[in-house]
Design a protein around this motif. Structure first.
Motif, PDB file in Angstrom:
ATOM      1  N   HIS A  62       1.026  -1.246   0.119  1.00 32.25           N
ATOM      2  CA  HIS A  62       0.019  -0.076  -0.035  1.00 32.25           C
ATOM      3  C   HIS A  62       0.993   1.256   0.087  1.00 32.25           C
ATOM      4  O   HIS A  62       0.586   2.171  -0.635  1.00 32.25           O
ATOM      5  N   VAL A  63       2.228   1.547   0.871  1.00 34.23           N
ATOM      6  CA  VAL A  63       2.982   2.576   0.768  1.00 34.23           C
ATOM      7  C   VAL A  63       3.295   2.615  -0.692  1.00 34.23           C
ATOM      8  O   VAL A  63       3.532   3.780  -1.028  1.00 34.23           O
ATOM      9  N   LEU A  64       3.804   1.572  -1.024  1.00 33.06           N
ATOM     10  CA  LEU A  64       4.700   1.884  -2.586  1.00 33.06           C
ATOM     11  C   LEU A  64       3.516   2.216  -3.746  1.00 33.06           C
ATOM     12  O   LEU A  64       3.989   2.948  -4.625  1.00 33.06           O
ATOM     13  N   ARG A  78       5.131   8.604  -8.887  1.00 26.74           N
ATOM     14  CA  ARG A  78       6.004   7.754  -8.127  1.00 26.74           C
ATOM     15  C   ARG A  78       5.737   6.508  -7.703  1.00 26.74           C
ATOM     16  O   ARG A  78       6.293   5.576  -7.269  1.00 26.74           O
ATOM     17  N   ALA A  79       4.540   6.203  -7.619  1.00 24.76           N
ATOM     18  CA  ALA A  79       3.917   4.910  -7.273  1.00 24.76           C
ATOM     19  C   ALA A  79       4.365   3.968  -7.898  1.00 24.76           C
ATOM     20  O   ALA A  79       4.919   3.870  -9.119  1.00 24.76           O
ATOM     21  N   VAL A  80       4.663   2.544  -7.235  1.00 25.52           N
ATOM     22  CA  VAL A  80       5.218   1.588  -7.638  1.00 25.52           C
ATOM     23  C   VAL A  80       4.089   0.368  -7.431  1.00 25.52           C
ATOM     24  O   VAL A  80       3.602  -0.164  -6.471  1.00 25.52           O
ATOM     25  N   THR A  81       3.636  -0.058  -8.490  1.00 26.35           N
ATOM     26  CA  THR A  81       2.250  -0.763  -8.606  1.00 26.35           C
ATOM     27  C   THR A  81       2.722  -2.254  -8.814  1.00 26.35           C
ATOM     28  O   THR A  81       1.699  -3.270  -8.594  1.00 26.35           O
ATOM     29  N   SER A  82       3.721  -2.320  -9.318  1.00 31.72           N
ATOM     30  CA  SER A  82       4.000  -4.182  -9.585  1.00 31.72           C
ATOM     31  C   SER A  82       4.224  -4.904  -8.407  1.00 31.72           C
ATOM     32  O   SER A  82       5.202  -4.286  -7.408  1.00 31.72           O
ATOM     33  N   ARG A  83       3.530  -5.895  -8.386  1.00 31.07           N
ATOM     34  CA  ARG A  83       3.634  -6.907  -7.030  1.00 31.07           C
ATOM     35  C   ARG A  83       5.047  -7.378  -6.927  1.00 31.07           C
ATOM     36  O   ARG A  83       5.519  -7.382  -5.970  1.00 31.07           O
ATOM     37  N   VAL A  84       5.537  -7.595  -8.026  1.00 33.18           N
ATOM     38  CA  VAL A  84       6.865  -8.000  -8.027  1.00 33.18           C
ATOM     39  C   VAL A  84       7.896  -7.316  -7.387  1.00 33.18           C
ATOM     40  O   VAL A  84       8.749  -7.448  -6.515  1.00 33.18           O
ATOM     41  N   TRP A  85       7.751  -6.066  -7.863  1.00 26.76           N
ATOM     42  CA  TRP A  85       8.749  -4.973  -7.178  1.00 26.76           C
ATOM     43  C   TRP A  85       8.431  -4.637  -5.814  1.00 26.76           C
ATOM     44  O   TRP A  85       9.262  -4.267  -4.850  1.00 26.76           O
ATOM     45  N   GLN A  86       6.973  -4.770  -5.493  1.00 23.35           N
ATOM     46  CA  GLN A  86       6.636  -4.540  -4.163  1.00 23.35           C
ATOM     47  C   GLN A  86       7.327  -5.591  -2.980  1.00 23.35           C
ATOM     48  O   GLN A  86       7.792  -5.101  -2.008  1.00 23.35           O
ATOM     49  N   LEU A 142      12.119   8.218   2.081  1.00 25.20           N
ATOM     50  CA  LEU A 142      11.600   7.413   1.054  1.00 25.20           C
ATOM     51  C   LEU A 142      10.009   7.291   1.110  1.00 25.20           C
ATOM     52  O   LEU A 142       9.003   7.660   0.534  1.00 25.20           O
ATOM     53  N   GLY A 143       9.825   6.319   2.093  1.00 24.84           N
ATOM     54  CA  GLY A 143       8.183   5.881   2.351  1.00 24.84           C
ATOM     55  C   GLY A 143       7.411   7.107   2.558  1.00 24.84           C
ATOM     56  O   GLY A 143       6.423   7.273   2.160  1.00 24.84           O
ATOM     57  N   GLY A 144       7.947   8.009   3.673  1.00 22.99           N
ATOM     58  CA  GLY A 144       7.048   9.218   4.403  1.00 22.99           C
ATOM     59  C   GLY A 144       7.115  10.253   3.358  1.00 22.99           C
ATOM     60  O   GLY A 144       5.915  10.660   3.188  1.00 22.99           O
ATOM     61  N   GLU A 145       8.053  10.663   2.870  1.00 24.28           N
ATOM     62  CA  GLU A 145       8.019  11.698   1.646  1.00 24.28           C
ATOM     63  C   GLU A 145       7.937  11.437   0.244  1.00 24.28           C
ATOM     64  O   GLU A 145       7.074  11.825  -0.366  1.00 24.28           O
ATOM     65  N   TRP A 146       8.781  10.529  -0.300  1.00 20.79           N
ATOM     66  CA  TRP A 146       8.671  10.268  -1.800  1.00 20.79           C
ATOM     67  C   TRP A 146       7.384   9.408  -2.139  1.00 20.79           C
ATOM     68  O   TRP A 146       6.774   9.677  -3.052  1.00 20.79           O
TER      69      TRP A 146
END
Length: 190
Positions: A62-64, A78-86, A142-146
């Motif tokens: 969810h964060v990514l 900026r979102a990373v939606t690939s389950r593989v990368w997550q 990264l999590g908080g700001e990016w």
């Protein structure tokens, strides 16, 4: 001067005397205890992530994905939606936590032995810096700001990350107030 006989009222006995003989400098005791506390904490975090893999994997996903943020078009790229990368990011977090835990457990062992304080300090520093990188750079920056985790009411780990950064930072400062004892393995003084 003997740690057990330099007390104004005579030799120290009992648990306090044993601690004084093991840790002639209270700063060493503080470094050992705090390093051990952080080691225990991060070992339990890693253990929890391994044994309850799916719960915290959802957090990372969810964060990514940034799916519970304000969804502003200016940052959603900026979102990373690939389950593989997550999932790869989550596994990397667990590996990093586990490695930091092992380093800090080894450092705690060195503090508790009456051996090389320089090695104990070096290992403690390495493990604590690993946590500062993970929770400071990884979660807070990264999590908080990016990835705008601060915008999420449900998937926001900034408070927990801040606690780890605070505890690790205070422990790091305590570790660096200790000195090598003359004649100890790795000897000398700072």
């Amino acid at each position: 001067m003997n740690a057990s006989s330099d007390h104004p009222r005579g030799p120290r006995t009992g648990p306090a005397g044993a601690a004084a003989r093991r840790f002639p400098d209270i700063r060493e005791a503080a470094a050992a205890v705090l390093t051990g506390v952080v080691a225990l904490y991060i070992a339990l975090v890693a253990f929890g992530n391994i044994t309850d893999f799916d719960t915290n994997r959802e957090f990372v996903r969810h964060v990514l994905a940034m799916d519970t943020t304000f969804r502003d078009d200016g940052v959603m790229w900026r979102a990373v939606t690939s389950r593989v990368w997550q999932d790869a990011a989550y596994v990397a977090i667990i590996v990093w936590e586990s490695a930091a835990a092992l380093v800090l457990i080894a450092a705690t062992g060195l503090w508790l032995r009456r051996g090389d304080r320089h090695r104990a300090r070096s290992l403690s520093t390495a493990g604590l810096l690993m946590l500062l990188v993970l929770f400071g750079a990884g979660f807070i920056a990264l999590g908080g700001e990016w990835f705008a985790m601060w915008q999420s009411e449900k998937w926001n780990g900034l408070d927990a990350a801040s606690r780890v950064v605070l505890l690790s930072g205070l422990t790091l400062l305590t570790v660096h107030t200790t000195r090598d004892r003359p004649g100890a393995a790795g000897g000398g003084t700072d």
